[in-house]
Design an enzyme around this catalytic site. Structure first.
Site, PDB file in Angstrom:
ATOM      1  N   ASP A  86      23.697  33.360  46.278  1.00 41.35           N
ATOM      2  CA  ASP A  86      24.927  32.638  46.019  1.00 41.35           C
ATOM      3  C   ASP A  86      24.942  32.138  44.579  1.00 41.35           C
ATOM      4  O   ASP A  86      23.929  31.631  44.078  1.00 41.35           O
ATOM      5  CB  ASP A  86      25.004  31.463  47.008  1.00 41.35           C
ATOM      6  CG  ASP A  86      26.267  30.667  46.878  1.00 41.35           C
ATOM      7  OD1 ASP A  86      27.350  31.245  47.101  1.00 41.35           O
ATOM      8  OD2 ASP A  86      26.184  29.462  46.563  1.00 41.35           O
ATOM      9  N   GLU A 123      25.812  37.391  43.712  1.00 41.69           N
ATOM     10  CA  GLU A 123      27.187  36.950  43.485  1.00 41.69           C
ATOM     11  C   GLU A 123      27.218  36.583  42.000  1.00 41.69           C
ATOM     12  O   GLU A 123      26.695  35.527  41.608  1.00 41.69           O
ATOM     13  CB  GLU A 123      27.533  35.732  44.351  1.00 41.69           C
ATOM     14  CG  GLU A 123      28.958  35.276  44.171  1.00 41.69           C
ATOM     15  CD  GLU A 123      29.285  34.010  44.949  1.00 41.69           C
ATOM     16  OE1 GLU A 123      30.401  33.904  45.484  1.00 41.69           O
ATOM     17  OE2 GLU A 123      28.421  33.110  45.021  1.00 41.69           O
TER      18      GLU A 123
END
Length: 653
Positions: free
Chosen positions: A325, A361
Site C-alpha cells: 500500500d 501501489e
C-alpha cells in the site's frame, strides 16, 4: 545495514524466553508479564541495553503462551519527537500473536494515564515453518482482491462461527467459486492487527479494510482466531487448487496516527527511529500518507522490521507474495523516491523473498509521490492509467481511442523504457478504493453520507456515469444498459496485456450504493451478499477467464511489436490510419492478434472487437484461410457480421 543484535522479539530458547526490542532514546525499558487472561501484571523486569540500542532480558521458565508488553521511560517532549511515558503499555513491534483486538480509547493518547487494561498483550509463540514451495502465481494471471471479513460474512454455506475469518476462504464452496471464475491468486486486504481511526467510534463506525495497522506481524484476532496456523492451512488449501495467496501489507504508516493519536507501540518505544519527521523539526510528523504519520522505511532498523515481517509470512504460511500500500513511501530516501532504494534491493536479493511476487501501489501524496512505471523490476505496479483510460473510453469521452488501445497493450508508454521489453502493469477497472464496478455505471457522484463526514471524503472525480438514473432503480431499460456496460468493462479488462485485478463481488454486480470510500462500513454495505449476485455476470467472467487462459498472448508480458502479433483495424476491416486514431468521436476498434491456442496447439487469429457506440455496427474482418469469424462468448458457430452496441466480442477465425 549496520549489525543489529539478534534476535528481536520474543524467542523461545532452552530454559525460557529471550525478549529483545530496539530503542535508541529510551532511558529504560521494562518487560511486563501478565497472567493467562492478559489482565493482571505478574512481573516487571528491567531490560539490559546492548550494542545496537537493543534492550534484552532472559526470563527463565517462560515459554509459549506467555503474555507480555513493554513500558519505556525517558524524556516526554513531543515537540522534540520524544513520547516516552511509562504508564503506556506498548506492543512489541515483533509481536507475532495478540490476545485481543485493538479498541480505540481516548486514554491511549493521554499522557500519564495507564493503558495496561486497554492494550492487547503479545503472546509468545514458536515458529512453525511450512515446506517451501515456489509461488503458485505468475505475472499475467488474474488477481482477486478480497476483504476477508466482508467476503465471507454472508456466505450461506460457511458455518456461522467461521464466517469473516481467514479459514473461511478454504471452504469448498469458496474455492469452487474462485476456480469457476479463473482466479490465479487471491490478494488479501490487510489481515494484521489494526485499530479504528479515532473519529470512527463516536460515529458508531469501524474500519473494515484494515489499512491502519499497529502490529506488522500479528494477525488480527478477529480474522484469524486460529492464529498463524489458520493462515498457513488456508494457503495450503488454496495452493492445492492452484490458487496463490498475496498479502496486502501496510508499511507506509501506522494506526498511531498524528500528534494527537495513540501511543501503542513504535511511538512509545522509539518514535524518532520508526517515523519520519520534518527536517530540523523532530516534533513534526511527515504526512506523505494522509494518515497522520509516515514510517521511516529508509532507516536500517525499520527496513529490518519490514523484511522480517515479510519473511515471517513466507516462512510460516507459504504466501506467494505481497502487495504494498502507498509503496512510494518504501522507496523514499533522503533525496526523494529512489528505485535503487536499499529496501527494494534487500527484498530482491533476500534468499527467502527473492522469488516472491511483489506488487506496488506506486503513489502516495508526498512530494514526487506519483511513481507509476518507476519501480524496479520485478515489481508489478497497479496501473491507474488503465483504470481511468478504460472508464473514460466507455463513458464516451472524446479523443480516447488511442489511449484506450495503449492501455490494452500493456501501457508501453509507461513501462517500456531503458530497453525494457515486458510490461509490469496490473490492470484494473475498480478496486477496494473507489466505486464498485456496478457503481461506476450507476452513479455520477459519490454518496458517502453514511461515513459521517458530510460526503467530503473520497474522490470527487470517478470517471463514472449512471445510464440515465442516479443510483438504485427498477427501470428495466436502465438496468439492462448498466449490465451491458459492466460486461464491456469486464471484457476490456480481460482483453488487456499484463496482470489483471478483479475485486471480489464485482464479477456478480455488487454495489455499495455509490459509497466510494467504504473503509468504515463493516456492515451490510460492504459484506458480499452472495444471494444477490448476478449469475449471468459471473458466467460472463468465467467465459472471459477461459479465453484468457486459452490464448496466452494476453498474459504474456512481452509488449506487442506490431510484426505479426497485433493488427489494429476498423470494424470494416480496413487498417487503422492516423486519421482514424485522431477522430475525436472514434468509438470502435478491432484488435487482431496472433496467439498460441492451448486447445488446438496451433497459432491462431483472434480478434477482439470494441464498440462503445449505441448502435449496432457492421463487421467485416480479413479472411483467414476461408474460415468464418465466430464468437467465443456466444458459442455460436455462425459467422459474426456485426458488433452489438456497447459491447466487446472475442472472435476466432
Amino acid at each position: 545495514m549496520p549489525t543489529v543484535a539478534e534476535p528481536l522479539g520474543a524467542t523461545v530458547v532452552d530454559g525460557g524466553v529471550t525478549f529483545a526490542v530496539h530503542s535508541r532514546d529510551a532511558a529504560r525499558i521494562d518487560l511486563c508479564l501478565f497472567d493467562d487472561n492478559g489482565k493482571a501484571e505478574t512481573r516487571r523486569l528491567p531490560m539490559r541495553r546492548e550494542a545496537g540500542d537493543v534492550h534484552r532480558v532472559f526470563v527463565e521458565g517462560a515459554g509459549p503462551g506467555t503474555r507480555y508488553g513493554y513500558r519505556a521511560d525517558g524524556v516526554h517532549s513531543p515537540d522534540h519527537g520524544l513520547w516516552f511515558d511509562p504508564t503506556k503499555l506498548l506492543v512489541d513491534p515483533y509481536a507475532k500473536q495478540l490476545d485481543r483486538r485493538f479498541v480505540h480509547n481516548v486514554r491511549l493518547n493521554r499522557h500519564g494515564e495507564d493503558t495496561a487494561d486497554l492494550v492487547p498483550k503479545a503472546i509468545v509463540t514458536t515458529d512453525a515453518p511450512v515446506s517451501p514451495v515456489p509461488p503458485q502465481f505468475r505475472p499475467g494471471g488474474l488477481v482477486y482482491e478480497v476483504a476477508v471479513r466482508g467476503f465471507t460474512m454472508l456466505h450461506p454455506d460457511i458455518p456461522q462461527d467461521a464466517r469473516g475469518t481467514i479459514g473461511a476462504l478454504a471452504h469448498p464452496s469458496v474455492i469452487a467459486h474462485l476456480k469457476h471464475i479463473g482466479v490465479d491468486a487471491v490478494e488479501l486486504m490487510p489481515i494484521v492487527a489494526w485499530i479504528d481511526e479515532r473519529h470512527l467510534p463516536p460515529l458508531g463506525l469501524h474500519n473494515s479494510w484494515g489499512y491502519n495497522p499497529i502490529a506488522l506481524m500479528a494477525l488480527d484476532p478477529m480474522l484469524a482466531p486460529g492464529g498463524m496456523s489458520e493462515l498457513a492451512a488456508t494457503v495450503a488449501a488454496l495452493h492445492a487448487e492452484g490458487i496463490g495467496v498475496i498479502l496486502d501489507l501496510v508499511f507506509n504508516h501506522s494506526g498511531e496516527s498524528d500528534r494527537f493519536g495513540t501511543t501503542l507501540s513504535m511511538r512509545g518505544l522509539d518514535n524518532l527511529t520508526y517515523y519520519r519527521h520534518g527536517p530540523g523539526r523532530p516534533g513534526e510528523l511527515v504526512n506523505d500518507t494522509g494518515c497522520g504519520n509516515t514510517i521511516a522505511c529508509a532507516h536500517p532498523v525499520v527496513r529490518r522490521l519490514i523484511l522480517d515481517s515479510m519473511r515471517h509470512f513466507v516462512r510460516n504460511a507459504g504466501v506467494d507474495g505481497f502487495r504494498f500500500d502507498l509503496a512510494t513511501v518504501l522507496g523514499r530516501e533522503a533525496n526523494g523516491f529512489d528505485p535503487k532504494a536499499a529496501l527494494f534491493s534487500e527484498m530482491r536479493t533476500d534468499p527467502i523473498l527473492s522469488d516472491r511476487i511483489l506488487i506496488a501501489e506506486p503513489w502516495d501524496i508526498g512530494p514526487g509521490g506519483y511513481q507509476l512505471g518507476n519501480f524496479p523490476a520485478p515489481f508489478l505496479e497497479w496501473n491507474d492509467r488503465f483504470r481511468d483510460g478504460t472508464r473514460l473510453f466507455w463513458r464516451g469521452d472524446t479523443d480516447r481511442l488511442g489511449a484506450f488501445a495503449t492501455v490494452l497493450s500493456g501501457s508501453a508508454d509507461i513501462f517500456q523504457h531503458d530497453g525494457v521489453t515486458q510490461t509490469r502493469s496490473v490492470n484494473f477497472v475498480a478496486a477496494h478504493d473507489g466505486f464498485t464496478l456496478k457503481d461506476i455505471v450507476s452513479h455520477t457522484q459519490k454518496h458517502n453520507e453514511a461515513n459521517g463526514e458530510h460526503n467530503r471524503d473520497g474522490h470527487d472525480e470517478n470517471h463514472s456515469w449512471n445510464n440515465g438514473v442516479e443510483g438504485a432503480t427498477g427501470d428495466p431499460t436502465v438496468l439492462s444498459a448498466r449490465k451491458r456496460d459492466i460486461k464491456a468493462l469486464l471484457s476490456s479488462l480481460f482483453a488487456s496485456k499484463g496482470t489483471v485485478l478483479l475485486t471480489a463481488g464485482d464479477e456478480g454486480g455488487r454495489s455499495q450504493k455509490g459509497n466510494n470510500n467504504a473503509y468504515c462500513q463493516d456492515n451490510a454495505l460492504t459484506w458480499l451478499d452472495w444471494a444477490k449476485l448476478d449469475e449471468d455476470l459471473i458466467a460472463h467472467v468465467a467465459a472471459l477467464a477461459d479465453i484468457r487462459r486459452r490464448f496466452s498472448i494476453f498474459a504474456d508480458p512481452a509488449f506487442y511489436h506490431g510484426k505479426g502479433d497485433v493488427e489494429w483495424r476498423r470494424l470494416d476491416g480496413a487498417p487503422m490510419q492516423a486519421r482514424d486514431w485522431q477522430t475525436p468521436s472514434a468509438s470502435s476498434l478491432a484488435m487482431i492478434l496472433n496467439s498460441p491456442d492451448a486447445e488446438s496447439g496451433q497459432t491462431v487469429r483472434l480478434a477482439v472487437c470494441f464498440n462503445r457506440s449505441h448502435e449496432t455496427l457492421p463487421l467485416s474482418l480479413p479472411c483467414v484461410a476461408n474460415k468464418k469469424w465466430r464468437s467465443l462468448l456466444t458459442g455460436s458457430s455462425a459467422e459474426v457480421t456485426e458488433v452489438m452496441p456497447r459491447s466487446v466480442d472475442f472472435l476466432l477465425a
